[in-house]
Structures are given as structure tokens and as C-alpha cells.
Enzyme design. Sequence first.
Site, PDB file in Angstrom:
ATOM      1  N   CYS A  20       0.865  -1.185   0.000  1.00  0.00           N
ATOM      2  CA  CYS A  20       0.000   0.000   0.000  1.00  0.00           C
ATOM      3  C   CYS A  20       0.902   1.237   0.000  1.00  0.00           C
ATOM      4  CB  CYS A  20      -0.886  -0.005   1.240  1.00  0.00           C
ATOM      5  SG  CYS A  20       0.091   0.146   2.742  1.00  0.00           S
ATOM      6  N   GLU A 132      -0.528   0.243  16.024  1.00  0.00           N
ATOM      7  CA  GLU A 132      -1.196   1.476  15.561  1.00  0.00           C
ATOM      8  C   GLU A 132      -2.206   1.962  16.598  1.00  0.00           C
ATOM      9  OE1 GLU A 132      -3.305   1.326  11.718  1.00  0.00           O
ATOM     10  OE2 GLU A 132      -4.762   2.687  12.622  1.00  0.00           O
ATOM     11  N   SER A 224       0.848  -9.992  10.378  1.00  0.00           N
ATOM     12  CA  SER A 224       0.183  -8.821   9.792  1.00  0.00           C
ATOM     13  C   SER A 224      -1.319  -8.880  10.079  1.00  0.00           C
ATOM     14  CB  SER A 224       0.438  -8.805   8.276  1.00  0.00           C
ATOM     15  OG  SER A 224      -0.560  -8.057   7.625  1.00  0.00           O
TER      16      SER A 224
HETATM   17  S1  SF4 Z   1      -3.212   3.112   6.761  1.00  0.00           S
HETATM   18 FE1  SF4 Z   1      -2.054   1.224   6.745  1.00  0.00          FE
HETATM   19  S2  SF4 Z   1      -2.901   0.074   5.034  1.00  0.00           S
HETATM   20 FE2  SF4 Z   1      -3.548   2.200   4.741  1.00  0.00          FE
HETATM   21  S3  SF4 Z   1      -2.005   3.124   3.430  1.00  0.00           S
HETATM   22 FE3  SF4 Z   1      -1.389   3.509   5.549  1.00  0.00          FE
HETATM   23  S4  SF4 Z   1      -0.010   1.832   6.085  1.00  0.00           S
HETATM   24 FE4  SF4 Z   1      -1.145   1.220   4.254  1.00  0.00          FE
END
Ligand code: SF4
Length: 284
Positions: A20, A132, A224
Site C-alpha cells: 500500500c 497502531e 500482519s
Molecule cells: S493506513 Fe495502513 S494500510 Fe492504509 S495506506 Fe497507511 S499503512 Fe497502508
Amino acid sequence: MRKKQGKNLKIIVSEGVGFCSGVKRAIKIALAAAGRSSSGVYSLGPLIHNPQVVERLREVGITPLDRFGKGGGEIVVRSHGASPAVLKRAGDKGYKIIDATCPFVRKAQRNAQRLHRRGYRVVIVGEKTHPEVKGIRSHVGNKAVVVESADQVKHLKFGLKVGIIAQTTIPGDMFAGVVGEISKRAREVLVFNTICSETARRQERASVLAGRVDVLLVVGGRNSANTSRLKSLCRSICPKTYHVETSDEMEGRWFGKGSTVGVVAGASTPKWLVENIVDTLKEF
Ligand code: SF4
């Protein structure tokens, strides 16, 4: 080379596999920092949740660090972000911070702070133990409640004002379920849908593909969270869904002769791992 089994599989790879934008950005920042440094750089924990990529990054001078030593150096904050307390501790120990927090995660952190400042009880919908979520929670002095399902909300008491945000990679229906349940219990509810648009698209494409195939492979690190979620989502649609990290984990008995096999991957899975899977499938 595997012995050809004559399965003649039809292989469909989901659109948009590969890192991503947040993971790409974090890797680019870390590689640039490692390129500038003669002694390499550290990442605050594994830079991404994919062991094969972390190993390759180690070879080019990006070393995951679990605890701060005395030596200092440069340390990259990964796309999940980090708590202000951890960043302060790193600074106190003499580390120079290079921030590669994904802009989507940064937005979730800011929205949580905004809600907290305006007197809302902050609820984060996501996984309590995910880095996160821990990071977002720490941005409001660890005062936010974390919930993982609408059911959990039924046992909680809320004040008048509740502000809700999402871990960036949770499924939309999980978020909607919690928002609906809280709306029945609080007088004023302010919602920031902080699910990242790339995750939402990836999940959508994976569920469509899961409905079209006999067997579905979800490629990505076992550590993950977004890959594990893709697996659960796809398995609810295609019961023959398997999670694999590398091509040597696949077993011939999973595939019937002429089966249609779908391949999807988590946000932290590189394209080359998906290509390895496809090449191996062609050998069955
Ligand atoms: S929030 Fe997570 S999944 Fe979405 S772009 Fe950022 S790193 Fe990638």
C-alpha cells in the site's frame, strides 16, 4: 522444482496487490536514510509486518530495534506510528527520529486528539494490542477505550459525548456495527471514519474474488493484522481460503484438477512474493 501434478489450475490475482502507499512510503524513507548513513539505521520494531521483507531490509542496513541501547543513531518510525512517550524516550537516549508514520494513521491520531480536547470520550474501534491502536491511544494520554466488536459495547457505560474513530485497517461493517451500538447508548456521537481507503478497496476486491473461485490464497506475514483480517473475510465467503507467507507452504491437496485459484495479499506483502506464489501454482 516441484513434480508437476497436472492440476491445470486457473489462477486469478486480485487487482492492486503489492505494498500500500503507506508501506511504500515508509520503505522509501528508511532506504533513503540507510543510504545516507555509513552505519545503517534502525526501525522502531519491524518496519513492516512481513518477515521476508524485514530480512531483506536488514541486509541493506535497516535493523529492527526492540529496545533502546546506549549508542543512539537514527531510528525510523514505521507506518503504524508510535506513542509520544516512546518518541521522547528515543530522543532522551540520543536517537534521531525519522518519522515514516502513514498519513492515514497520522490523521487518526489527530482526530483522536481533537475529540479528546473537545470533551468526547474517545472510542477506538480496532485491536487493543496492535501497535497502531496503542499509538493512537497514547496520543490521548491512554484515555481512549478500545473495542473490537459491537458486542463489547453492550457491556460499557458511556457519558453524554462519545467520539469514535477506527483503526485504519478494520473492515467497514465492524466499524458500522460499533457505531450503531454506541449510537443507541450515548446522547451525542461524533464519528470520524478513519479506515484507510486503500484497505477498504483491497477488502472489497478480495471479497468479490472470494465469491468467484474454488480456492483462495491470502499471501502475507502471519504477524500482519490486515492480512489475517483478509483471511477471515475471505474464508467467510470461500471456505477453502488458506493463509500463506511463502510459496513452499502450499499443499497440492488444497487444489482439485482444473480448480480456479484466487490470490490476494495484505498491504505489507511485496509483489515478488505474490509472483512466487503464482509461479509455484503453475507447477502444480
Ligand atoms: S493506513 Fe495502513 S494500510 Fe492504509 S495506506 Fe497507511 S499503512 Fe497502508
